[in-house]
Design a protein around this motif. Structure first.
Motif, PDB file in Angstrom:
ATOM      1  N   ALA A 157       0.841  -1.205   0.000  1.00 28.83           N
ATOM      2  CA  ALA A 157       0.000   0.000   0.000  1.00 28.83           C
ATOM      3  C   ALA A 157       0.873   1.252   0.000  1.00 28.83           C
ATOM      4  O   ALA A 157       0.585   2.227  -0.710  1.00 28.83           O
ATOM      5  CB  ALA A 157      -0.930  -0.014   1.203  1.00 28.83           C
ATOM      6  N   ALA A 192       1.350   4.257  -2.931  1.00 23.06           N
ATOM      7  CA  ALA A 192       1.173   5.674  -2.604  1.00 23.06           C
ATOM      8  C   ALA A 192       2.438   6.481  -2.928  1.00 23.06           C
ATOM      9  O   ALA A 192       2.363   7.561  -3.522  1.00 23.06           O
ATOM     10  CB  ALA A 192       0.811   5.820  -1.138  1.00 23.06           C
ATOM     11  N   GLY A 220      -0.193   5.279   2.573  1.00 24.84           N
ATOM     12  CA  GLY A 220      -0.950   4.473   1.609  1.00 24.84           C
ATOM     13  C   GLY A 220      -2.435   4.763   1.694  1.00 24.84           C
ATOM     14  O   GLY A 220      -2.951   5.098   2.750  1.00 24.84           O
ATOM     15  N   ASP A 221      -3.095   4.636   0.560  1.00 26.25           N
ATOM     16  CA  ASP A 221      -4.501   4.958   0.457  1.00 26.25           C
ATOM     17  C   ASP A 221      -5.269   3.692   0.069  1.00 26.25           C
ATOM     18  O   ASP A 221      -4.853   2.972  -0.825  1.00 26.25           O
ATOM     19  CB  ASP A 221      -4.660   6.032  -0.629  1.00 26.25           C
ATOM     20  N   GLN A 226      -6.385   3.600  -3.754  1.00 24.59           N
ATOM     21  CA  GLN A 226      -5.240   3.458  -4.671  1.00 24.59           C
ATOM     22  C   GLN A 226      -4.666   2.047  -4.595  1.00 24.59           C
ATOM     23  O   GLN A 226      -4.327   1.446  -5.609  1.00 24.59           O
ATOM     24  CB  GLN A 226      -4.150   4.432  -4.264  1.00 24.59           C
ATOM     25  N   THR A 227      -4.555   1.522  -3.367  1.00 22.85           N
ATOM     26  CA  THR A 227      -4.001   0.190  -3.178  1.00 22.85           C
ATOM     27  C   THR A 227      -4.868  -0.848  -3.875  1.00 22.85           C
ATOM     28  O   THR A 227      -4.383  -1.760  -4.530  1.00 22.85           O
ATOM     29  CB  THR A 227      -3.927  -0.143  -1.681  1.00 22.85           C
ATOM     30  N   MET A 228      -6.173  -0.672  -3.736  1.00 21.32           N
ATOM     31  CA  MET A 228      -7.118  -1.617  -4.311  1.00 21.32           C
ATOM     32  C   MET A 228      -7.064  -1.564  -5.833  1.00 21.32           C
ATOM     33  O   MET A 228      -7.149  -2.578  -6.508  1.00 21.32           O
ATOM     34  CB  MET A 228      -8.501  -1.229  -3.821  1.00 21.32           C
ATOM     35  N   MET A 229      -6.910  -0.353  -6.377  1.00 12.60           N
ATOM     36  CA  MET A 229      -6.961  -0.198  -7.829  1.00 12.60           C
ATOM     37  C   MET A 229      -5.665  -0.652  -8.497  1.00 12.60           C
ATOM     38  O   MET A 229      -5.691  -1.174  -9.598  1.00 12.60           O
ATOM     39  CB  MET A 229      -7.209   1.262  -8.197  1.00 12.60           C
ATOM     40  N   ALA A 230      -4.522  -0.410  -7.836  1.00 10.18           N
ATOM     41  CA  ALA A 230      -3.212  -0.799  -8.348  1.00 10.18           C
ATOM     42  C   ALA A 230      -3.081  -0.570  -9.858  1.00 10.18           C
ATOM     43  O   ALA A 230      -3.080   0.556 -10.312  1.00 10.18           O
ATOM     44  CB  ALA A 230      -2.895  -2.223  -7.963  1.00 10.18           C
ATOM     45  N   GLU A 231      -3.006  -1.634 -10.638  1.00 12.92           N
ATOM     46  CA  GLU A 231      -2.763  -1.521 -12.080  1.00 12.92           C
ATOM     47  C   GLU A 231      -3.868  -0.751 -12.806  1.00 12.92           C
ATOM     48  O   GLU A 231      -3.676  -0.237 -13.880  1.00 12.92           O
ATOM     49  CB  GLU A 231      -2.695  -2.934 -12.669  1.00 12.92           C
ATOM     50  N   GLN A 232      -5.044  -0.743 -12.195  1.00 10.41           N
ATOM     51  CA  GLN A 232      -6.226  -0.295 -12.915  1.00 10.41           C
ATOM     52  C   GLN A 232      -6.466   1.213 -12.796  1.00 10.41           C
ATOM     53  O   GLN A 232      -7.400   1.723 -13.387  1.00 10.41           O
ATOM     54  CB  GLN A 232      -7.417  -1.040 -12.303  1.00 10.41           C
ATOM     55  N   SER A 233      -5.603   1.887 -12.007  1.00  7.80           N
ATOM     56  CA  SER A 233      -5.927   3.215 -11.492  1.00  7.80           C
ATOM     57  C   SER A 233      -6.554   4.197 -12.482  1.00  7.80           C
ATOM     58  O   SER A 233      -5.908   4.664 -13.395  1.00  7.80           O
ATOM     59  CB  SER A 233      -4.680   3.851 -10.879  1.00  7.80           C
ATOM     60  N   ASP A 234      -7.812   4.480 -12.268  1.00  4.09           N
ATOM     61  CA  ASP A 234      -8.547   5.455 -13.054  1.00  4.09           C
ATOM     62  C   ASP A 234      -8.928   6.577 -12.087  1.00  4.09           C
ATOM     63  O   ASP A 234      -9.742   6.373 -11.191  1.00  4.09           O
ATOM     64  CB  ASP A 234      -9.792   4.778 -13.648  1.00  4.09           C
ATOM     65  N   PRO A 235      -8.304   7.776 -12.248  1.00  4.90           N
ATOM     66  CA  PRO A 235      -8.487   8.843 -11.256  1.00  4.90           C
ATOM     67  C   PRO A 235      -9.956   9.150 -10.966  1.00  4.90           C
ATOM     68  O   PRO A 235     -10.331   9.412  -9.832  1.00  4.90           O
ATOM     69  CB  PRO A 235      -7.807  10.047 -11.910  1.00  4.90           C
ATOM     70  N   GLU A 236     -10.783   9.053 -12.005  1.00  5.54           N
ATOM     71  CA  GLU A 236     -12.193   9.392 -11.831  1.00  5.54           C
ATOM     72  C   GLU A 236     -12.879   8.389 -10.898  1.00  5.54           C
ATOM     73  O   GLU A 236     -13.612   8.755  -9.973  1.00  5.54           O
ATOM     74  CB  GLU A 236     -12.870   9.378 -13.210  1.00  5.54           C
ATOM     75  N   VAL A 237     -12.592   7.098 -11.123  1.00  3.89           N
ATOM     76  CA  VAL A 237     -13.196   6.056 -10.286  1.00  3.89           C
ATOM     77  C   VAL A 237     -12.665   6.158  -8.855  1.00  3.89           C
ATOM     78  O   VAL A 237     -13.409   5.997  -7.883  1.00  3.89           O
ATOM     79  CB  VAL A 237     -12.903   4.652 -10.871  1.00  3.89           C
ATOM     80  N   ARG A 243     -12.648  -3.812  -0.155  1.00  8.56           N
ATOM     81  CA  ARG A 243     -12.055  -4.665  -1.175  1.00  8.56           C
ATOM     82  C   ARG A 243     -13.061  -5.632  -1.788  1.00  8.56           C
ATOM     83  O   ARG A 243     -13.121  -5.785  -2.998  1.00  8.56           O
ATOM     84  CB  ARG A 243     -10.911  -5.441  -0.528  1.00  8.56           C
TER      85      ARG A 243
END
Lengths: 498, 328
Positions: free
Chosen positions: A381, A385, B45-46, B49-60, B95
């Motif tokens: 995590a 970040a 850590g957020d 962000q941690t959950m999204m990892a590879e998928q990170s879409d700022p809007e989501v 999660r």
């Protein structure tokens, strides 16, 4: 009391576990996240959706796109309208028919559900028209080369519209050969065979149980004891034990993902480190890394050396960009040209055994040319970040890999892309990658990717070290096991030998 | 009537004690809830962000942050959480989307079964071994019991677990290597699947119990009233079991209930090795993925369990030691 205890012990020592022959027990590395294909994020989630949620399209072992819920399809001449005829015998687990309206409702859910993670994959859709009960036309804003590939994965999976509201909360209803029976977080996901599936005859297990077992030693022990039938991603160091055991089979195919490092090219103060400012230093670092040693030592021969974002499983792979053996003298010359005798920088990575070993080797190899690398392992995590915030000189760079090359390249190195945490930006390269997105012709796309790779090789915003193989261990009692480069298990045709 | 009076008195004393202890526990719980909530927020850590990892879409990411109120000031987030908990709503896992209450209810029987089996095994071994060691002080039995206890405390659970799996599951194939079968589904298979993990967990507990039983017994056995009992010509067995053990049990009960509370909080390594879906692994995974709602819910729940075990220990004191029924 004594009697109870004795009978407990006695019962324990007699008889094997009562696992039915009609059960297939599969171990995954992690527990998946939310069980809703439109919202899911994890790779193991994709594994679990595999048997439960049929998608419009699928892939074969050579990564060709093949129909699944679609019977046939065609593109308009300008490649912006995709017309699909659906199978007319496909049903959701709640008994409702998979029809044009359901396809439209699903694609719209993927696009419009606030928490959908499929928005980017479906973003090129302009409109969806239901032409008949089993005919749907999707009009795209512009040609989208990766569109069909996206529909082979979660973006193309269909959820029964009646379960849209409950899908994420344990009520997933799809149209695959198995239906969700039970989920116990961190323990198991149980699926039961869906007898009304159009291909039900090809699925030979009554129940499929996916169990998250993160520890590789424990996964292997459970396979050896017969408690499991299939394990994904056994540790490379366990490969010999599996191969030496007559009752087990080891399987490996080239995967689509990779590991390496990326540099902080423009995300905050840390981008000012000499390694991030001078491509000659990055090239010098590149020359110190012996990928064959990484393969032998870390992968026991299962980690193919990587020099580009596409593995040999992808059509975009070009052997021209491979190679360049280790050359310490040349590395030193490059450093001298750049005016440095030694260069110090830090590598940030997620703390686990595999990454720790990888970067210790990198650290040792690079030190021979004068690089002074400090290692900063953090838990996952914090790693995510810190990367987003630019608190790194160089960081672990990995991707699980996508079927379409766009997902391995554009998302990490195009200007402003969501996965481009180093904020690398080369307009020419981005332009080439954008062009490759809107052409369907493979030859033309490959030429564009080759040009883009030439720029990336000059700029070196990232180094690739090895491709992640897709490895499996499974019981020799299984017949018909086929592995795919995307690492997702497909159960069609898999059956017990006797 | 005359004989029932002490019973009524003792019942009233127990009730009074329970009420008093619950009242004392309330501020503890409030402080604890602040600590559970605050400590997690101190971690870097957020969760999204941690959950999204590879998928990170700022809007989501932004939509999810709003949904889970992560953009609100911390005190507001805390009050919202406490407000929901007071209404019995522990929230949902970030999660997996599953309600935390449901997750706790899924894990509770597993953790309770594992802890109970481990405790029974530990008591069956630890207490008799402690008594024997004390009675035969400085003999071979004493030395052997001490050596076994020392190794029980020192052997790492993950090592013992793997070795047991290799012997009983892989080589002999008499026990399942992992997994959990609900006791309601198949009683014997459930017991069987828990034997190895419960044994591994029980080793350290048995060792502690043995050491404490031994020292408690030693101090009691040297008391005057024991000498008197022996002088009266009572059988050695009667002296040890009825007179010595009953008094020696006091500190052992305290220890056993506290250790049981510990076991209920989960045993990360043992759960990991035997793939038992208990509280321990759940909390660790949730901390790593910053699944705030799960960590808060489960830790608060186990804390309540721990406090309940403490109250139970106090009640058991009164049952064992009649003198405590009369506080004066």
């Amino acid at each position: 009391m004594k009697k109870i205890v004795m009978s407990v012990m006695l019962a324990a020592m007699t008889g094997a576990s009562a696992v039915s022959a009609a059960d297939l027990n599969v171990a995954m590395q992690d527990d998946p996240d939310i069980l809703d294909p439109h919202r899911g994020n994890t790779f193991v989630g994709r594994m679990v959706f595999g048997p439960m949620c049929d998608a419009l399209f699928d892939i074969d072992t050579a990564l060709n796109i093949v129909p699944r819920l679609v019977a046939d399809w065609s593109w308009s001449d300008d490649e912006t309208v995709l017309t699909m005829n659906l199978r007319d015998d496909a049903l959701f687990h709640d008994g409702t028919k998979v029809d044009g309206e359901a396809v439209k409702a699903n694609l719209e859910r993927g696009l419009n559900l606030p928490e959908s993670n499929r928005k980017a994959e479906l973003a090129s859709i302009a409109s969806i028209d239901v032409l008949g009960e089993t005919q749907v036309a999707i009009t795209l804003k512009a040609p989208d080369a990766a569109f069909l590939a996206n529909l082979t994965d979660r973006a193309g999976m269909l959820v029964s519209p009646a379960s849209f509201d409950t899908a994420g909360e344990g009520g997933l209803v799809c149209a695959g050969p198995y239906k969700l029976a039970e989920r116990v977080q961190n323990d198991r996901i149980v699926m039961e065979k869906f007898d009304d599936h159009w291909e039900a005859d090809n699925y030979h297990f009554d129940r499929v149980i996916y169990r998250p077992i993160p520890d590789t030693t424990v996964r292997l022990a459970n396979l050896q004891s017969g408690d499991l039938d299939i394990i994904e991603r056994p540790a490379p160091s366990d490969m010999a034990a599996i191969e030496a055991d007559d009752s087990l089979v080891f399987d490996i195919v080239s995967g689509l993902g990779f590991y390496g490092i990326n540099f902080n090219m423009g995300n905050g103060e840390r981008s000012q480190n000499p390694i991030n400012q001078d491509a000659r230093l990055r090239e010098a670092l590149n020359l110190t890394i012996d990928r064959n040693v990484l393969n032998d030592v870390l992968g026991m021969g299962t980690y193919p050396p990587a020099y580009q974002p596409f593995s040999s499983a992808s059509w975009a792979y070009n052997p021209e960009f491979d190679g360049g053996g280790r050359d310490i003298e040349r590395a030193k010359e490059l450093m001298a040209e750049a005016g440095h005798e030694s260069v110090s920088f830090e590598i940030l990575y997620a703390n686990n055994t595999a990454m720790q070993s990888l970067f210790e080797l990198v650290q040792a190899m690079a030190s021979e040319a004068g690089f002074n690398i400090s290692l900063r392992p953090t838990e996952f995590a914090a790693y995510v970040a810190e990367r987003e915030e630019g608190k790194f000189d160089a960081s672990q760079f990995g991707a699980s890999g996508r079927i379409d090359p766009d997902g391995n390249f554009h998302r990490y190195l195009a200007c402003g892309s969501a996965g481009n945490v180093g904020h690398y930006c080369n307009d020419e390269l981005t332009d080439l990658l954008n062009q490759a997105r809107v052409i369907n012709n493979v030859e033309e796309r490959k030429a564009l990717y080759d040009q883009a790779q030439r720029i990336a090789v000059e700029d070196l915003p990232a180094l690739y070290f090895y491709y992640t193989p897709r490895t499996w261990g499974y019981s020799a009692n299984l017949d018909g096991f086929v592995s795919y480069p995307d690492g997702v298990l497909r159960l069609s045709g898999l059956k017990p030998k006797n | 009537m005359v004989r029932r009076l002490p019973v009524q008195e003792s019942f009233a004393a127990v009730l009074k004690l329970i009420v008093r202890r619950i009242l004392v526990a309330l501020p503890t719980l409030i402080i604890l809830s602040v600590i559970i909530f605050g400590l997690q927020r101190l971690l870097p850590g957020d969760p999204i962000q941690t959950m999204m990892a590879e998928q990170s879409d700022p809007e989501v990411i932004e939509i999810l942050r709003e949904k889970y109120r992560l953009n609100d000031p911390l005190p507001i987030q805390y009050l919202a959480w406490v407000g929901n908990v007071l209404q019995g709503d522990f929230g949902s896992s970030l999660r997996t989307g599953l309600p935390v209450t449901e997750i706790i209810l899924q894990k509770l029987p597993i953790t309770v079964q594992l802890a109970t089996m481990a405790m029974i095994m530990a008591m069956m071994v630890g207490i008799p071994a402690g008594i024997l060691a004390a009675v035969h002080k400085n003999s071979m039995i004493d030395y052997a019991a001490n050596a076994v206890a020392l190794s029980g405390m020192s052997v790492p659970n993950f090592w013992l677990g793997i070795i047991m799996i290799m012997i009983f599951a892989v080589s002999w194939k008499v026990l399942p290597a992992s997994g959990y079968v609900p006791i309601t589904q198949d009683f014997w298979l459930s017991i069987k699947s828990m034997l190895m993990p419960a044994f591994v967990l029980s080793t350290a507990v048995a060792a502690y119990l043995m050491r404490h039983t031994r020292s408690a017994m030693l101090s009691v056995l040297s008391s005057d009233y024991i000498r008197t009992a022996r002088a009266k010509g009572l059988l050695s067995k009667t002296v040890i079991i009825r007179h010595a053990l009953r008094n020696a049990l006091m500190p052992i009960v305290t220890l056993a209930t506290l250790l049981f509370g510990d076991l209920l909080a989960g045993a990360v390594l043992t759960e990991q090795i035997f793939v038992i879906p208990g509280f321990g692994k759940l909390i660790v995974d949730a901390v790593f993925t910053r699944d705030y709602a799960v960590v808060q819910g489960v830790v608060l729940f186990t804390a309540i369990g721990f406090i309940a075990m403490n109250i139970l220990a106090d009640v058991l004191y009164i049952v064992i030691n009649p003198r405590l029924r009369h506080p004066q």
